[in-house]
Design a protein around this motif. Structure first.
Motif, PDB file in Angstrom:
ATOM      1  N   GLY A  68       0.824  -1.201   0.000  1.00  0.00           N
ATOM      2  CA  GLY A  68       0.000   0.000   0.000  1.00  0.00           C
ATOM      3  C   GLY A  68       0.858   1.251   0.000  1.00  0.00           C
ATOM      4  N   THR A  69       0.159   2.402   0.129  1.00  0.00           N
ATOM      5  CA  THR A  69       0.835   3.696   0.078  1.00  0.00           C
ATOM      6  C   THR A  69       1.037   4.246   1.475  1.00  0.00           C
ATOM      7  N   GLY A  70       1.837   5.300   1.574  1.00  0.00           N
ATOM      8  CA  GLY A  70       2.053   5.963   2.854  1.00  0.00           C
ATOM      9  C   GLY A  70       3.467   5.906   3.353  1.00  0.00           C
ATOM     10  N   GLU A 105       7.390   6.527   2.121  1.00  0.00           N
ATOM     11  CA  GLU A 105       8.216   7.049   1.050  1.00  0.00           C
ATOM     12  C   GLU A 105       9.604   6.410   1.078  1.00  0.00           C
ATOM     13  N   ARG A 131       8.104  -2.761  -2.872  1.00  0.00           N
ATOM     14  CA  ARG A 131       6.653  -2.548  -2.832  1.00  0.00           C
ATOM     15  C   ARG A 131       5.939  -3.760  -3.433  1.00  0.00           C
ATOM     16  N   VAL A 157       2.641  -4.863  -5.232  1.00  0.00           N
ATOM     17  CA  VAL A 157       1.523  -4.298  -6.001  1.00  0.00           C
ATOM     18  C   VAL A 157       0.814  -5.425  -6.747  1.00  0.00           C
ATOM     19  N   ASP A 216      10.151   2.999  -6.064  1.00  0.00           N
ATOM     20  CA  ASP A 216       9.012   3.538  -6.811  1.00  0.00           C
ATOM     21  C   ASP A 216       9.061   3.177  -8.290  1.00  0.00           C
TER      22      ASP A 216
END
Length: 512
Positions: A24-26, A28, A38, A40, A52
């Motif tokens: 998920g996001t949040g 950096e 990450r 996904v 990223d």
């Protein structure tokens, strides 16, 4: 669960760099000092991406069958992401085995850092516990070895050599059989005179001194010059200058103030003399035998064989002082010295009595060990003749039953006697020099030290007699008795107190 990664990033998933997997996001990149991966969704499955980055269109993907390495935590920031994180943890347990999945963390970045810090402290505490356990295991192992392990003879010999014990005889030439005059340079003509050069059969490290044998003392006034030099470096390690008035026939002791710490492998002993109207000293020669490389120069022969100087070399612990030595003089000698009897000396071993048996009961074994198996109803005996023993005050040896199957006590005895005594007289201790008395070996593999102390120092030939017996008059099955570690303790003052051959005349200077 289908989990894949871009082919270009696949290898980096299994290196040793610490990693965090974010679902998920949040979170950096750069928030935590770890590599960020990450998770996904992609084409009905999941992708692991570095940071990223996003997969390029048409880029090849590789499926993961083994979980990535060095993953410190799995972080999820929202409720939907937590369900994906739980699916990843389930796959991790199946692919990597129970308890292989990393801890799951939630919350903001500060909560993640707090969790990673707590994890690091836990790893440090575990490391301390494992280190303490390792130290305890090593201490236990060391204690068990010290009590029950049998050290190899090489290690025992090394430990004996490293003890702060008296100097030990490391080389002795055979009995003198000839003589060689020392080249003499007269006071009015010091040109063109040669010198005697003797290569020593030992290196410089640990050398405590040497003995030279004078066949005949010089007459008149002069100086005997002896120098010890290193062949590789050409340096003079020690130098002695001895007045003719101080020299007597016999063994001449030359000592170093401390056992040498130099590493020179090849040493030469250079000997010359300076005098006016004198007769030069004569040095004794011994057969070089197979040691042709240690023949004296200029060449000389002893009874038809290449000759070397009659000498003895003494060694000790490098750097240790073995006696008071204010200067490099010939007389600073320790009060007592030890002469270990080596294989060539023990090779003179002879039976004391003749017996017949169906098994080996007598012989010289490797490492200077002597087999003297006791026989039923008789006292077995052996003797070792020794020539030219200088100032002996004690003789020591060690006895042990070598066969663990033996269940019979064995008695043994060490007797020191003049060479003229018979075996029966030595056993009855009639006219002997010293005896250890009968001592009993109670069980196998437990050594017994035998010591025979002489009432007064003895110089000259002697014989060592060994006896074994069965006290209960049984058959002594498996009573394989071994004698070893023979050594003679020498009184230095007696050994090198050379009697005068010619009186010192008045009016003759003792120094040049």
């Amino acid at each position: 669960m289908k989990l894949s990664a871009p082919a270009a990033q696949f290898a980096s998933l299994y290196d040793g760099t610490p990693k965090i997997i974010a679902v998920g996001t949040g979170l950096e990149v750069g928030t935590v000092p770890f590599r960020l991966l990450r998770l996904v969704r992609h084409d009905g499955g999941y992708l692991l991406l570095s940071g990223d980055t996003k997969p390029e269109e048409g880029e090849a993907l590789r499926a993961l069958a083994i979980p990535p390495a060095a993953v410190r935590a799995l972080w999820s920031g929202e409720e939907a992401a937590r369900r994906d994180a739980e699916r990843l943890l389930g796959w991790w347990e199946e692919a990597g085995g129970p308890d292989s999945a990393p801890p799951q963390m939630t919350g903001d970045a500060s909560a993640l850092l707090h969790g990673l810090l707590a994890q690091a402290f836990g790893e440090i505490d575990g490391l301390h516990r494992r280190n303490a356990g390792l130290q305890q295991t090593l201490s236990t192992l060391r204690e068990e070895w010290g009590r029950s392990a049998r050290l190899p003879p090489e290690a025992v010999e090394l430990l004996d050599a490293l003890r702060l014990s008296p100097p030990r005889l490391v080389f002795a030439s055979p009995r003198p059989v000839g003589a060689l005059p020392v080249p003499l340079r007269h006071g009015r003509n010091t040109l063109g005179a040669a010198e005697i050069v003797q290569r020593l059969p030992a290196g410089a490290r640990g050398l405590a001194g040497l003995d030279l044998h004078l066949d005949r003392a010089p007459k008149g006034s002069g100086v005997l010059a002896v120098a010890l030099t290193g062949v590789e470096t050409g340096e003079t390690l020690a130098e002695w200058r001895l007045s003719f008035g101080d020299l007597r026939s016999g063994w001449l002791s030359l000592r170093l103030p401390a056992a040498s710490t130099r590493m020179d492998r090849l040493l030469d002993l250079r000997i010359g003399a300076i005098g006016v109207v004198t007769e030069a000293p004569r040095l004794s020669l011994a057969q070089a035998g197979l040691l042709d490389e240690y023949a004296v120069a200029p060449p000389a022969r002893a009874v038809g064989q290449p000759a070397m100087l009659a000498l003895r070399l003494w060694g000790g612990l490098p750097g240790l002082e073995y006696g008071a030595a204010a200067h490099l003089a010939p007389h600073p000698v320790p009060e007592h010295m030890v002469w270990p009897l080596t294989q060539p000396v023990l090779a003179q071993l002879r039976k004391g009595r003749e017996f017949e048996a169906t098994f080996p009961w007598f012989g010289l074994l490797r490492g200077g060990r002597i087999l003297l198996h006791p026989l039923h109803g008789v006292v077995t005996a052996a003797h070792i003749p020794l020539d030219e023993v200088p100032g002996a005050v004690a003789v020591r040896a060690r006895a042990v039953i070598d066969d663990p199957r033996c269940r019979t006590a064995i008695a043994c005895k060490l007797v020191v006697a003049p060479p003229s005594l018979t075996v029966d007289e030595a056993e009855r201790e009639e006219g002997i020099l010293a005896s250890s008395g009968w001592m009993v070996l109670e069980e196998p593999r437990r050594p017994l030290d035998l010591s025979a102390a002489l009432a007064a120092p003895w110089s000259g030939p002697m014989a060592l007699h060994l006896f074994t017996d069965i006290p209960d008059r049984g058959h002594g099955l498996y009573g394989r008795t071994i004698f070893s570690d023979f050594e003679v303790e020498i009184d230095s003052r007696t050994a090198w107190a050379i009697p005068s051959v010619l009186p010192v005349m008045d009016g003759v200077a003792a120094t040049p």
